[in-house]
Design a protein around this motif. Structure first.
Motif, PDB file in Angstrom:
ATOM      1  N   VAL A  33      -7.091  -5.185  -3.640  1.00  0.00           N
ATOM      2  CA  VAL A  33      -6.734  -3.814  -3.238  1.00  0.00           C
ATOM      3  C   VAL A  33      -7.264  -2.818  -4.276  1.00  0.00           C
ATOM      4  CG1 VAL A  33      -4.817  -2.203  -2.849  1.00  0.00           C
ATOM      5  CG2 VAL A  33      -4.696  -4.523  -1.906  1.00  0.00           C
ATOM      6  N   ALA A  37     -10.174   0.099  -3.852  1.00  0.00           N
ATOM      7  CA  ALA A  37      -9.887   1.515  -4.143  1.00  0.00           C
ATOM      8  C   ALA A  37     -10.982   2.088  -5.040  1.00  0.00           C
ATOM      9  CB  ALA A  37      -8.512   1.646  -4.806  1.00  0.00           C
ATOM     10  N   ASP A  74      -6.943  -0.890   3.004  1.00  0.00           N
ATOM     11  CA  ASP A  74      -5.723  -0.786   3.806  1.00  0.00           C
ATOM     12  C   ASP A  74      -5.337  -2.141   4.411  1.00  0.00           C
ATOM     13  OD1 ASP A  74      -3.640   0.959   4.956  1.00  0.00           O
ATOM     14  OD2 ASP A  74      -4.590   0.428   6.862  1.00  0.00           O
ATOM     15  N   ALA A  77      -3.953  -4.361   1.636  1.00  0.00           N
ATOM     16  CA  ALA A  77      -2.619  -3.911   1.218  1.00  0.00           C
ATOM     17  C   ALA A  77      -1.575  -4.299   2.258  1.00  0.00           C
ATOM     18  CB  ALA A  77      -2.609  -2.405   0.987  1.00  0.00           C
ATOM     19  N   GLU A  78      -1.903  -4.134   3.533  1.00  0.00           N
ATOM     20  CA  GLU A  78      -0.957  -4.490   4.590  1.00  0.00           C
ATOM     21  C   GLU A  78      -0.739  -5.995   4.652  1.00  0.00           C
ATOM     22  OE1 GLU A  78      -2.503  -2.454   8.027  1.00  0.00           O
ATOM     23  OE2 GLU A  78      -1.626  -0.548   7.383  1.00  0.00           O
ATOM     24  N   GLN A  86       3.441  -6.682  -3.224  1.00  0.00           N
ATOM     25  CA  GLN A  86       3.454  -5.223  -3.345  1.00  0.00           C
ATOM     26  C   GLN A  86       2.097  -4.759  -3.858  1.00  0.00           C
ATOM     27  OE1 GLN A  86       6.868  -4.727  -5.987  1.00  0.00           O
ATOM     28  NE2 GLN A  86       8.035  -3.980  -4.233  1.00  0.00           N
ATOM     29  N   PRO A  87       1.346  -4.039  -3.024  1.00  0.00           N
ATOM     30  CA  PRO A  87       0.024  -3.582  -3.460  1.00  0.00           C
ATOM     31  C   PRO A  87       0.126  -2.469  -4.504  1.00  0.00           C
ATOM     32  CG  PRO A  87       0.524  -2.709  -1.285  1.00  0.00           C
ATOM     33  CD  PRO A  87       1.658  -3.634  -1.655  1.00  0.00           C
ATOM     34  N   SER A  89      -0.587   1.063  -5.976  1.00  0.00           N
ATOM     35  CA  SER A  89      -0.667   2.284  -5.173  1.00  0.00           C
ATOM     36  C   SER A  89      -0.812   3.549  -6.003  1.00  0.00           C
ATOM     37  CB  SER A  89       0.565   2.397  -4.268  1.00  0.00           C
ATOM     38  OG  SER A  89       1.744   2.430  -5.047  1.00  0.00           O
ATOM     39  N   THR A  90      -0.915   3.414  -7.310  1.00  0.00           N
ATOM     40  CA  THR A  90      -1.149   4.587  -8.157  1.00  0.00           C
ATOM     41  C   THR A  90      -2.474   4.398  -8.879  1.00  0.00           C
ATOM     42  OG1 THR A  90      -0.096   3.680 -10.150  1.00  0.00           O
ATOM     43  CG2 THR A  90       1.347   4.839  -8.560  1.00  0.00           C
ATOM     44  N   GLU A  93      -2.066   2.022 -11.802  1.00  0.00           N
ATOM     45  CA  GLU A  93      -2.004   0.612 -11.399  1.00  0.00           C
ATOM     46  C   GLU A  93      -3.375   0.105 -10.963  1.00  0.00           C
ATOM     47  OE1 GLU A  93       2.411   0.030  -9.469  1.00  0.00           O
ATOM     48  OE2 GLU A  93       0.936   1.132  -8.280  1.00  0.00           O
TER      49      GLU A  93
END
Length: 166
Positions: A33, A37, A74, A77-78, A86-87, A89-90, A93
């Protein structure tokens, strides 16, 4: 009574071993993930900064690839959420988890393509690691999803190599 306690201990040990393995798979999916990103941002950067005789073709291709990167991020992550993870997301991170690294904008279209090819090659390798762990865990859904991703990336690498004449 001793048999019940022994069985309970055995069940906890088995569950802890599975949880440890799952957390390993969760970590590898989390890295994926994060990498996607970063790839989304890098490819978008290439899209904005590309110049030269191949501008139009690369501008369009980079747009296609950053949109694909967004969808891939996406989907990963899903999937991670669906298997209890828990992916990231910041941005903090993502930066900590990603193995794909950012760079200053390139001025050469060939450098952009070569960097993208190298990044995709790294993701292919890491996807293979996650596939092996998913297979060991009997997580066919994750394995199949990663196999499709790896296959798609191998085609992208082949095409990028053709562009670079390599």
């Amino acid at each position: 009574m001793a048999n019940v306690m022994e069985k309970e201990k055995e069940t906890k040990t088995t569950r802890n071993a599975k949880d440890t393995k799952k957390s390993g798979l969760h970590a590898l999916l989390g890295r994926q993930v994060a990498n996607w990103a970063v790839l989304h941002i890098k490819i978008h950067q290439h899209h904005w900064y590309v110049k030269g005789p191949n501008f139009y073709a690369l501008h369009v291709k980079f747009e296609e690839l950053y949109e694909e990167a967004s969808l891939t991020m996406d989907q990963l992550a899903e999937r991670l959420l669906s298997v209890g993870g828990q992916p990231v997301s910041t941005t903090k991170e993502i930066a900590a988890a990603a193995t794909i690294k950012e760079h200053e904008p390139f001025t050469s279209a060939s450098d952009m393509v070569q960097c993208l090819r190298d990044d995709f090659s790294m993701v292919i390798e890491e996807t293979g690691e996650a596939m092996e762990l998913a297979e060991q865990e009997g997580d066919e859904g994750t394995h199949d999803m990663l196999l499709e991703l790896k296959t798609r990336l191998e085609k992208h690498v082949w095409m990028l190599n053709a562009y670079l004449n390599e």
